[in-house]
Design a protein around this motif. Structure first.
Motif, PDB file in Angstrom:
ATOM      1  N   THR A  81       0.819  -1.227   0.000  1.00 30.22           N
ATOM      2  CA  THR A  81       0.000   0.000   0.000  1.00 30.22           C
ATOM      3  C   THR A  81       0.845   1.266   0.000  1.00 30.22           C
ATOM      4  N   SER A  82       1.980   1.283   0.710  1.00 30.74           N
ATOM      5  CA  SER A  82       2.759   2.529   0.760  1.00 30.74           C
ATOM      6  C   SER A  82       3.299   2.872  -0.633  1.00 30.74           C
ATOM      7  N   LEU A  83       3.601   1.823  -1.411  1.00 32.00           N
ATOM      8  CA  LEU A  83       4.102   1.992  -2.782  1.00 32.00           C
ATOM      9  C   LEU A  83       3.052   2.648  -3.678  1.00 32.00           C
ATOM     10  N   LEU A  84       1.768   2.383  -3.383  1.00 31.47           N
ATOM     11  CA  LEU A  84       0.676   2.843  -4.244  1.00 31.47           C
ATOM     12  C   LEU A  84       0.054   4.144  -3.758  1.00 31.47           C
ATOM     13  N   GLN A  85       0.461   4.595  -2.570  1.00 30.58           N
ATOM     14  CA  GLN A  85      -0.076   5.856  -2.020  1.00 30.58           C
ATOM     15  C   GLN A  85      -1.586   5.959  -2.265  1.00 30.58           C
ATOM     16  N   LEU A  86      -2.301   5.010  -1.677  1.00 31.75           N
ATOM     17  CA  LEU A  86      -3.712   4.828  -2.026  1.00 31.75           C
ATOM     18  C   LEU A  86      -4.606   5.982  -1.596  1.00 31.75           C
ATOM     19  N   ASP A  87      -4.165   6.738  -0.597  1.00 30.33           N
ATOM     20  CA  ASP A  87      -5.084   7.740  -0.046  1.00 30.33           C
ATOM     21  C   ASP A  87      -4.742   9.170  -0.458  1.00 30.33           C
ATOM     22  N   VAL A  88      -3.944   9.312  -1.537  1.00 32.08           N
ATOM     23  CA  VAL A  88      -3.596  10.687  -1.954  1.00 32.08           C
ATOM     24  C   VAL A  88      -4.828  11.403  -2.490  1.00 32.08           C
ATOM     25  N   GLN A  89      -4.783  12.715  -2.419  1.00 31.78           N
ATOM     26  CA  GLN A  89      -5.827  13.567  -3.012  1.00 31.78           C
ATOM     27  C   GLN A  89      -5.167  14.487  -4.031  1.00 31.78           C
ATOM     28  N   PRO A  90      -5.746  14.711  -5.205  1.00 32.33           N
ATOM     29  CA  PRO A  90      -6.878  13.963  -5.733  1.00 32.33           C
ATOM     30  C   PRO A  90      -6.500  12.501  -5.993  1.00 32.33           C
ATOM     31  N   PRO A  91      -7.483  11.577  -5.981  1.00 34.20           N
ATOM     32  CA  PRO A  91      -7.144  10.160  -6.078  1.00 34.20           C
ATOM     33  C   PRO A  91      -6.600   9.784  -7.459  1.00 34.20           C
ATOM     34  N   THR A  92      -5.841   8.695  -7.482  1.00 40.54           N
ATOM     35  CA  THR A  92      -5.221   8.196  -8.718  1.00 40.54           C
ATOM     36  C   THR A  92      -6.286   7.644  -9.664  1.00 40.54           C
ATOM     37  N   ASP A  93      -6.064   7.834 -10.982  1.00 39.00           N
ATOM     38  CA  ASP A  93      -6.945   7.257 -12.011  1.00 39.00           C
ATOM     39  C   ASP A  93      -6.323   6.025 -12.658  1.00 39.00           C
ATOM     40  N   LEU A  94      -5.012   6.096 -12.932  1.00 33.35           N
ATOM     41  CA  LEU A  94      -4.303   4.976 -13.576  1.00 33.35           C
ATOM     42  C   LEU A  94      -3.074   4.618 -12.751  1.00 33.35           C
ATOM     43  N   TYR A  95      -2.880   3.338 -12.492  1.00 28.71           N
ATOM     44  CA  TYR A  95      -1.638   2.828 -11.901  1.00 28.71           C
ATOM     45  C   TYR A  95      -0.882   2.076 -12.982  1.00 28.71           C
ATOM     46  N   VAL A  96       0.396   2.405 -13.147  1.00 31.09           N
ATOM     47  CA  VAL A  96       1.249   1.718 -14.123  1.00 31.09           C
ATOM     48  C   VAL A  96       2.455   1.203 -13.354  1.00 31.09           C
ATOM     49  N   ILE A  97       2.627  -0.115 -13.329  1.00 28.64           N
ATOM     50  CA  ILE A  97       3.654  -0.723 -12.480  1.00 28.64           C
ATOM     51  C   ILE A  97       4.589  -1.555 -13.350  1.00 28.64           C
ATOM     52  N   GLY A  98       5.870  -1.150 -13.377  1.00 29.95           N
ATOM     53  CA  GLY A  98       6.877  -1.875 -14.150  1.00 29.95           C
ATOM     54  C   GLY A  98       7.866  -2.541 -13.213  1.00 29.95           C
ATOM     55  N   LEU A  99       7.983  -3.856 -13.300  1.00 31.09           N
ATOM     56  CA  LEU A  99       8.924  -4.586 -12.458  1.00 31.09           C
ATOM     57  C   LEU A  99       9.989  -5.232 -13.339  1.00 31.09           C
ATOM     58  N   GLN A 100      11.182  -5.376 -12.782  1.00 33.08           N
ATOM     59  CA  GLN A 100      12.258  -6.093 -13.449  1.00 33.08           C
ATOM     60  C   GLN A 100      12.739  -7.205 -12.517  1.00 33.08           C
ATOM     61  N   GLU A 101      13.309  -8.239 -13.116  1.00 35.14           N
ATOM     62  CA  GLU A 101      13.825  -9.401 -12.367  1.00 35.14           C
ATOM     63  C   GLU A 101      12.765 -10.055 -11.491  1.00 35.14           C
ATOM     64  N   VAL A 102      11.548 -10.146 -12.036  1.00 37.95           N
ATOM     65  CA  VAL A 102      10.516 -10.954 -11.373  1.00 37.95           C
ATOM     66  C   VAL A 102      10.933 -12.407 -11.534  1.00 37.95           C
ATOM     67  N   ASN A 103      10.819 -13.179 -10.464  1.00 34.87           N
ATOM     68  CA  ASN A 103      11.272 -14.566 -10.499  1.00 34.87           C
ATOM     69  C   ASN A 103      10.604 -15.296 -11.656  1.00 34.87           C
ATOM     70  N   ALA A 104      11.424 -15.748 -12.620  1.00 33.20           N
ATOM     71  CA  ALA A 104      10.863 -16.334 -13.841  1.00 33.20           C
ATOM     72  C   ALA A 104      10.546 -17.816 -13.679  1.00 33.20           C
ATOM     73  N   THR A 105      10.975 -18.438 -12.589  1.00 34.63           N
ATOM     74  CA  THR A 105      10.648 -19.861 -12.426  1.00 34.63           C
ATOM     75  C   THR A 105       9.305 -19.954 -11.718  1.00 34.63           C
ATOM     76  N   PRO A 106       8.316 -20.568 -12.371  1.00 31.77           N
ATOM     77  CA  PRO A 106       6.992 -20.639 -11.752  1.00 31.77           C
ATOM     78  C   PRO A 106       7.056 -21.419 -10.439  1.00 31.77           C
ATOM     79  N   VAL A 107       6.455 -20.864  -9.409  1.00 33.64           N
ATOM     80  CA  VAL A 107       6.448 -21.539  -8.112  1.00 33.64           C
ATOM     81  C   VAL A 107       5.478 -22.718  -8.179  1.00 33.64           C
TER      82      VAL A 107
END
Length: 449
Positions: free
Chosen positions: A31-57
């Motif tokens: 939640t802290s990463l997304l700052q959910l309670d900011v004003q004015p509220p967010t319309d679009l979230y765009v999240i880019g990750l790198q080195e996500v574990n590629a081996t399926p658990v």
């Protein structure tokens, strides 16, 4: 007093996150990463990750279920009315786009693609993944990159970035490439380092808060002076500490034997499509195409960056996440959905349920389009309780009201708040949503209670 521009609408708030997660599993709380309670509220979230574990658990279920990072964000955002618009993954690179439910019918022609890059013949672990769509008629594109590592490869990073921009292709005639879009956000582990300075100078500048002493030798800022295509991208000031490389679960820079120098590897840039100006020797044909470009520019997008910072509270990776928040001002190219969908009469599992839909405007409809029943708080277009295909044979006339029924066995036994959504296969998006409505508990269920 000047007349207020009636067509400029409410500003759109965009929240971009980039994070090299270094194969870690997601933290308990994002939640802290997304700052959910900011004003004015967010319309679009765009999240880019790198080195996500590629081996399926979970090898089998991973074929149908998203990875743990996608779940962490969906589980946090769906209850707050955000729906995953789309996602794209290439090995360790993952890009997720979420929108408030209210915006879904105005996000059209979604496409996603990827490009592998590599140096020394080792391809596939680096590159870029991107998503593009039309947002209220404006063409936008989001690109998540992971570029070559190590201090000596600044030129290769620039080459890889340019290669991705030039080779990624979308099957959309007006905007086949990234730079054809009116607005591009590019972010990721771009891997640029701070040249020349020794470790001691770097650390003392960071500890004393004099980050500006490092900007003159920061590779991306230096490269920007030489490379015209980089000059088209804007970036806010680097007023946050370098986000690489940390000991995990700490705020200490690398204390291992390698003692990697701190660097601003993780960045968020944006680009508004430059205006094309005619030169004197253009022939008439070219001039006419340029004037239409200028007509399009009567609907500009204004972008203001409100925040560019890192979130130091997360320690699962050796990188800290970086977030940028932006205000977009744009004139909406349209504000009516392509399809009107609504429930008819009472919905409960006691009888077959009825719905109607009508096409408000011509679009490339298909007999593979469908209408889904979604529980309010749904996670993505595929997260329906049940669905019906649209009319099978000939495609509908404009404004023709078509009635479909949903078999009672398909209607949820337990009541609640639901919404109907028309999914366009060609646009890869929900282009019509009914108002939220109540499904009643079925009689059998009421007796059981």
């Amino acid at each position: 007093t000047p007349k207020k521009d009636e067509t400029r609408n409410e500003p759109t708030m965009i929240h971009v996150v980039t994070w090299n997660v270094a194969s870690a599993e997601p933290p308990v709380d994002v939640t802290s990463l997304l700052q959910l309670d900011v004003q004015p509220p967010t319309d679009l979230y765009v999240i880019g990750l790198q080195e996500v574990n590629a081996t399926p658990v979970r090898l089998i279920s991973d074929l149908i279920v998203e990875d743990s990072w996608s779940h962490a964000f969906m589980d946090t955002l769906a209850p707050r009315g955000f729906v995953k618009v789309t996602s794209v993954r290439m090995q360790g690179l993952l890009l997720l786009v979420f929108a408030k439910q209210i915006h879904l019918p105005y996000i059209r022609d979604i496409r996603a693609t990827y490009t592998r890059t590599g140096i020394f013949g080792y391809w596939g672990n680096k590159g870029g993944v991107s998503v593009r769509f039309s947002f209220y008629g404006h063409m936008v594109c989001f690109l998540n990159c992971h570029l070559a590592a190590h201090v000596n490869y600044a030129l290769q990073r620039v080459d890889e970035f340019e290669y991705i921009l030039e080779t990624q292709e979308f099957d959309i005639p007006d905007t086949p490439q990234i730079r054809d879009h009116k607005l591009v956000f590019c972010f990721g582990d771009l891997n640029f380092r701070i040249a020349d300075h020794g470790l001691h100078f770097l650390r003392s500048s960071i500890n004393s808060g004099r980050l500006n002493l490092l900007w003159g030798k920061e590779q991306l800022l230096m490269m920007k002076k030489k490379e015209p295509f980089l000059q088209e991208f804007e970036e806010g000031p680097l007023n946050f500490k370098p986000t690489y490389k940390f000991d995990r679960n700490s705020d200490s820079y690398d204390t291992s034997g390698k003692k990697r120098k701190p660097a601003w590897t993780d960045r968020i840039l944006w680009r508004i499509k430059p205006k094309v100006f005619p030169s004197d020797d253009d022939d008439d044909d070219e001039k006419s195409s340029i004037s239409t470009n200028e007509e399009q520019d009567e609907c500009p997008i204004l972008v203001t960056q409100d925040k560019y910072t890192s979130d130091m509270s997360y320690g699962v990776s050796d990188h800290k996440p970086v977030l940028g928040t932006f205000t977009l001002e744009l004139k909406k190219g349209f504000d009516t959905p392509l399809v009107h969908v609504s429930p008819l009469g009472v919905w409960s599992a006691d009888q077959d349920a009825l719905l109607t839909y009508s096409v408000q405007e011509d679009f490339m409809s298909s007999t593979w389009d469908w209408i889904g029943l979604y529980k309010v708080g749904f996670k993505s277009a595929s997260d329906y309780e049940t669905f019906v295909w649209v009319r099978e044979k000939e495609l509908p006339e404009l404004n023709e009201v078509i009635q479909l029924s949903v078999e009672k066995d398909e209607v949820p036994l337990l009541g609640g708040h639901y919404v109907l959504g028309y999914y366009s296969t060609n646009m890869q998006s929900l282009i019509g949503l009914s108002p939220n409505f109540q499904v009643s508990d079925c009689k059998k269920w009421r007796h059981l209670k």
